[in-house]
Design a protein around this motif. Sequence first.
Motif, PDB file in Angstrom:
ATOM      1  N   LEU A 158      -4.895   3.040  -0.531  1.00 15.37           N
ATOM      2  CA  LEU A 158      -3.913   2.232   0.192  1.00 15.37           C
ATOM      3  C   LEU A 158      -4.323   2.018   1.641  1.00 15.37           C
ATOM      4  O   LEU A 158      -4.151   0.926   2.186  1.00 15.37           O
ATOM      5  CB  LEU A 158      -2.541   2.909   0.124  1.00 15.37           C
ATOM      6  CG  LEU A 158      -1.786   2.766  -1.196  1.00 15.37           C
ATOM      7  CD1 LEU A 158      -0.602   3.723  -1.227  1.00 15.37           C
ATOM      8  CD2 LEU A 158      -1.309   1.328  -1.404  1.00 15.37           C
ATOM      9  N   GLN A 159      -4.860   3.073   2.265  1.00 14.71           N
ATOM     10  CA  GLN A 159      -5.282   2.944   3.654  1.00 14.71           C
ATOM     11  C   GLN A 159      -6.440   1.960   3.774  1.00 14.71           C
ATOM     12  O   GLN A 159      -6.506   1.151   4.711  1.00 14.71           O
ATOM     13  CB  GLN A 159      -5.688   4.304   4.222  1.00 14.71           C
ATOM     14  CG  GLN A 159      -5.968   4.271   5.726  1.00 14.71           C
ATOM     15  CD  GLN A 159      -4.784   3.749   6.532  1.00 14.71           C
ATOM     16  OE1 GLN A 159      -3.681   4.261   6.430  1.00 14.71           O
ATOM     17  NE2 GLN A 159      -5.015   2.706   7.332  1.00 14.71           N
ATOM     18  N   GLN A 170      -0.911  -8.700   0.388  1.00 17.57           N
ATOM     19  CA  GLN A 170       0.335  -8.539   1.150  1.00 17.57           C
ATOM     20  C   GLN A 170       1.403  -7.672   0.478  1.00 17.57           C
ATOM     21  O   GLN A 170       1.979  -6.797   1.137  1.00 17.57           O
ATOM     22  CB  GLN A 170       0.910  -9.911   1.499  1.00 17.57           C
ATOM     23  CG  GLN A 170       2.100  -9.819   2.446  1.00 17.57           C
ATOM     24  CD  GLN A 170       2.503 -11.176   2.998  1.00 17.57           C
ATOM     25  OE1 GLN A 170       1.797 -12.169   2.814  1.00 17.57           O
ATOM     26  NE2 GLN A 170       3.651 -11.218   3.657  1.00 17.57           N
ATOM     27  N   PRO A 171       1.708  -7.852  -0.835  1.00 15.39           N
ATOM     28  CA  PRO A 171       2.754  -7.013  -1.439  1.00 15.39           C
ATOM     29  C   PRO A 171       2.440  -5.517  -1.347  1.00 15.39           C
ATOM     30  O   PRO A 171       3.321  -4.714  -1.018  1.00 15.39           O
ATOM     31  CB  PRO A 171       2.778  -7.490  -2.898  1.00 15.39           C
ATOM     32  CG  PRO A 171       2.269  -8.886  -2.845  1.00 15.39           C
ATOM     33  CD  PRO A 171       1.215  -8.873  -1.781  1.00 15.39           C
ATOM     34  N   ALA A 172       1.190  -5.136  -1.623  1.00 16.83           N
ATOM     35  CA  ALA A 172       0.808  -3.715  -1.544  1.00 16.83           C
ATOM     36  C   ALA A 172       0.811  -3.233  -0.090  1.00 16.83           C
ATOM     37  O   ALA A 172       1.219  -2.101   0.197  1.00 16.83           O
ATOM     38  CB  ALA A 172      -0.567  -3.504  -2.171  1.00 16.83           C
ATOM     39  N   THR A 212       3.295   0.081   4.044  1.00 17.40           N
ATOM     40  CA  THR A 212       3.877   0.189   5.383  1.00 17.40           C
ATOM     41  C   THR A 212       5.263   0.826   5.321  1.00 17.40           C
ATOM     42  O   THR A 212       5.593   1.727   6.112  1.00 17.40           O
ATOM     43  CB  THR A 212       3.969  -1.209   6.044  1.00 17.40           C
ATOM     44  OG1 THR A 212       2.662  -1.779   6.129  1.00 17.40           O
ATOM     45  CG2 THR A 212       4.575  -1.108   7.439  1.00 17.40           C
ATOM     46  N   GLU A 213       6.073   0.378   4.352  1.00 14.81           N
ATOM     47  CA  GLU A 213       7.399   0.973   4.191  1.00 14.81           C
ATOM     48  C   GLU A 213       7.296   2.423   3.723  1.00 14.81           C
ATOM     49  O   GLU A 213       8.067   3.287   4.156  1.00 14.81           O
ATOM     50  CB  GLU A 213       8.249   0.163   3.209  1.00 14.81           C
ATOM     51  CG  GLU A 213       9.674   0.695   3.107  1.00 14.81           C
ATOM     52  CD  GLU A 213      10.543  -0.054   2.122  1.00 14.81           C
ATOM     53  OE1 GLU A 213      11.709   0.369   1.933  1.00 14.81           O
ATOM     54  OE2 GLU A 213      10.082  -1.039   1.523  1.00 14.81           O
ATOM     55  N   TYR A 214       6.338   2.706   2.850  1.00 12.47           N
ATOM     56  CA  TYR A 214       6.145   4.066   2.326  1.00 12.47           C
ATOM     57  C   TYR A 214       5.841   5.033   3.471  1.00 12.47           C
ATOM     58  O   TYR A 214       6.409   6.145   3.529  1.00 12.47           O
ATOM     59  CB  TYR A 214       5.010   4.061   1.310  1.00 12.47           C
ATOM     60  CG  TYR A 214       4.748   5.399   0.657  1.00 12.47           C
ATOM     61  CD1 TYR A 214       5.612   5.901  -0.310  1.00 12.47           C
ATOM     62  CD2 TYR A 214       3.637   6.151   1.013  1.00 12.47           C
ATOM     63  CE1 TYR A 214       5.372   7.128  -0.914  1.00 12.47           C
ATOM     64  CE2 TYR A 214       3.389   7.381   0.420  1.00 12.47           C
ATOM     65  CZ  TYR A 214       4.260   7.868  -0.548  1.00 12.47           C
ATOM     66  OH  TYR A 214       4.026   9.079  -1.137  1.00 12.47           O
ATOM     67  N   LYS A 215       4.969   4.631   4.395  1.00 16.42           N
ATOM     68  CA  LYS A 215       4.641   5.489   5.544  1.00 16.42           C
ATOM     69  C   LYS A 215       5.867   5.722   6.419  1.00 16.42           C
ATOM     70  O   LYS A 215       6.092   6.838   6.913  1.00 16.42           O
ATOM     71  CB  LYS A 215       3.516   4.851   6.366  1.00 16.42           C
ATOM     72  CG  LYS A 215       2.148   4.904   5.691  1.00 16.42           C
ATOM     73  CD  LYS A 215       1.022   4.584   6.664  1.00 16.42           C
ATOM     74  CE  LYS A 215       1.092   3.172   7.165  1.00 16.42           C
ATOM     75  NZ  LYS A 215      -0.046   2.840   8.050  1.00 16.42           N
ATOM     76  N   ARG A 216       6.679   4.668   6.599  1.00 22.18           N
ATOM     77  CA  ARG A 216       7.896   4.818   7.403  1.00 22.18           C
ATOM     78  C   ARG A 216       8.867   5.791   6.740  1.00 22.18           C
ATOM     79  O   ARG A 216       9.445   6.660   7.409  1.00 22.18           O
ATOM     80  CB  ARG A 216       8.557   3.446   7.587  1.00 22.18           C
ATOM     81  CG  ARG A 216       9.881   3.510   8.358  1.00 22.18           C
ATOM     82  CD  ARG A 216      10.589   2.168   8.367  1.00 22.18           C
ATOM     83  NE  ARG A 216      10.943   1.714   7.027  1.00 22.18           N
ATOM     84  CZ  ARG A 216      11.983   2.174   6.348  1.00 22.18           C
ATOM     85  NH1 ARG A 216      12.758   3.142   6.852  1.00 22.18           N
ATOM     86  NH2 ARG A 216      12.258   1.691   5.140  1.00 22.18           N
ATOM     87  N   ILE A 265       4.112   0.973  -5.948  1.00 19.78           N
ATOM     88  CA  ILE A 265       2.721   0.938  -5.476  1.00 19.78           C
ATOM     89  C   ILE A 265       1.749   1.166  -6.622  1.00 19.78           C
ATOM     90  O   ILE A 265       0.690   0.535  -6.698  1.00 19.78           O
ATOM     91  CB  ILE A 265       2.513   1.975  -4.351  1.00 19.78           C
ATOM     92  CG1 ILE A 265       3.221   1.492  -3.068  1.00 19.78           C
ATOM     93  CG2 ILE A 265       1.028   2.218  -4.092  1.00 19.78           C
ATOM     94  CD1 ILE A 265       3.316   2.532  -1.979  1.00 19.78           C
ATOM     95  N   ARG A 266       2.093   2.078  -7.534  1.00 21.37           N
ATOM     96  CA  ARG A 266       1.218   2.314  -8.692  1.00 21.37           C
ATOM     97  C   ARG A 266       1.011   1.022  -9.488  1.00 21.37           C
ATOM     98  O   ARG A 266      -0.098   0.733  -9.948  1.00 21.37           O
ATOM     99  CB  ARG A 266       1.807   3.403  -9.596  1.00 21.37           C
ATOM    100  CG  ARG A 266       1.385   4.813  -9.207  1.00 21.37           C
ATOM    101  CD  ARG A 266       1.653   5.787 -10.339  1.00 21.37           C
ATOM    102  NE  ARG A 266       3.069   5.990 -10.556  1.00 21.37           N
ATOM    103  CZ  ARG A 266       3.793   6.931  -9.944  1.00 21.37           C
ATOM    104  NH1 ARG A 266       3.209   7.743  -9.087  1.00 21.37           N
ATOM    105  NH2 ARG A 266       5.084   7.057 -10.189  1.00 21.37           N
ATOM    106  N   ILE A 267       2.082   0.248  -9.636  1.00 15.55           N
ATOM    107  CA  ILE A 267       1.980  -1.023 -10.363  1.00 15.55           C
ATOM    108  C   ILE A 267       1.157  -2.034  -9.572  1.00 15.55           C
ATOM    109  O   ILE A 267       0.305  -2.740 -10.114  1.00 15.55           O
ATOM    110  CB  ILE A 267       3.383  -1.575 -10.673  1.00 15.55           C
ATOM    111  CG1 ILE A 267       4.089  -0.670 -11.692  1.00 15.55           C
ATOM    112  CG2 ILE A 267       3.311  -3.005 -11.195  1.00 15.55           C
ATOM    113  CD1 ILE A 267       5.536  -1.018 -11.931  1.00 15.55           C
ATOM    114  N   LEU A 268       1.383  -2.080  -8.258  1.00 12.42           N
ATOM    115  CA  LEU A 268       0.646  -3.023  -7.409  1.00 12.42           C
ATOM    116  C   LEU A 268      -0.849  -2.729  -7.374  1.00 12.42           C
ATOM    117  O   LEU A 268      -1.662  -3.635  -7.153  1.00 12.42           O
ATOM    118  CB  LEU A 268       1.219  -2.997  -5.982  1.00 12.42           C
ATOM    119  CG  LEU A 268       2.594  -3.638  -5.798  1.00 12.42           C
ATOM    120  CD1 LEU A 268       3.158  -3.322  -4.416  1.00 12.42           C
ATOM    121  CD2 LEU A 268       2.517  -5.148  -6.002  1.00 12.42           C
TER     122      LEU A 268
END
Length: 355
Positions: A5-6, A42-44, A49-53, A95-98
Amino acid sequence: MLDRLQSLADRYEKLSELLCDPDVANDTKKLRDYSKEQSDLQPAYEAYTEYKRVIEELDAAKAMQAEKLDDEMREMVKMEIEELSARKQELEEEIRILLLPKDPNDDKNVIVEIRGAAGGDEAALFAADLYRMYTRYADSQGWRVEVMDVNENDLGGFKEIIFMINGRGAYSRMKYESGAHRVQRIPATESGGRIHTSTSTVAVLPEAEEVDIEILDKDIRVDTFCSSGAGGQSVNTTKSAVRVTHIPTGIVATCQDGKSQNSNKDKALQVLRTRIMDVMRQEEEAKYAGERKSKVGTGDRSERIRTYNFPQSRVTDHRIGLTLHKLDQVMNGEIEDIVSALNIAEQAELMDKGE
């Protein structure tokens, strides 16, 4: 997963920089390619970004919980932790799906070929019903339908119809429709009121563009002939219909929908490129024939994928065992429930395979 992801986030942000570069802005191909790549990421990127927040807020809430708090504040923190934990789990699943492998053809337009198979005139009538179903579904998605070639019978059915659906993501939703569609009903041509079983086949092919398949003039033979079937004064009077044969493979494509010979030739070449690419894809897949085939989206035209039972108003997709008792709505183009179920089944299968 986090490392991947990073890396994805770094690439997304690098693309943002590149798209602001004047050299890229002046290069049409680079601008198009980078814009599409960023749109795909963009979707991932937004989910990450939301996951980190959420992780940061969850850590902060847990740290606060360890402090001395009054009962009211402790309850508020507990509720916040529960909400953030639930959102964290939702995002991990999303995220796993993305991150699942994406079909490179998913965003492409499609060429759909429907043919009446077993059942004679009734199969041709059902082919026409399927065409109407898909055009109404396309309309609900904001896609545009363009007929490339059609061969009608005397009852208004289609022995064969080939059409293009233009719209972003058309292949990602339509690809599950390839296969044999079976209908059980009393045909209009049946005077005894007996239920007949007929089939029509559907092939959904991602459109091949000129950059995908190059066809040399020396490799094709172009024949013109008079159009047949319903139409205006030009039908059967001018040689506007075009048949294009790819000599190296023997693949043929025809188009007689338009009155212009040039327009029909362009459309026939579109179909020809797509068919050639489909043959190449099938040859590539044949190399891995020993591997377990996917339950959905195989594109096998001989496989019976769905039954439309009119007496019981029932539609059954045999690949995933889905049965819906709303045949009228389905035939009116409301097939999103089926498409979504097939999409989820394919995602689950990919996750099970650990891809």
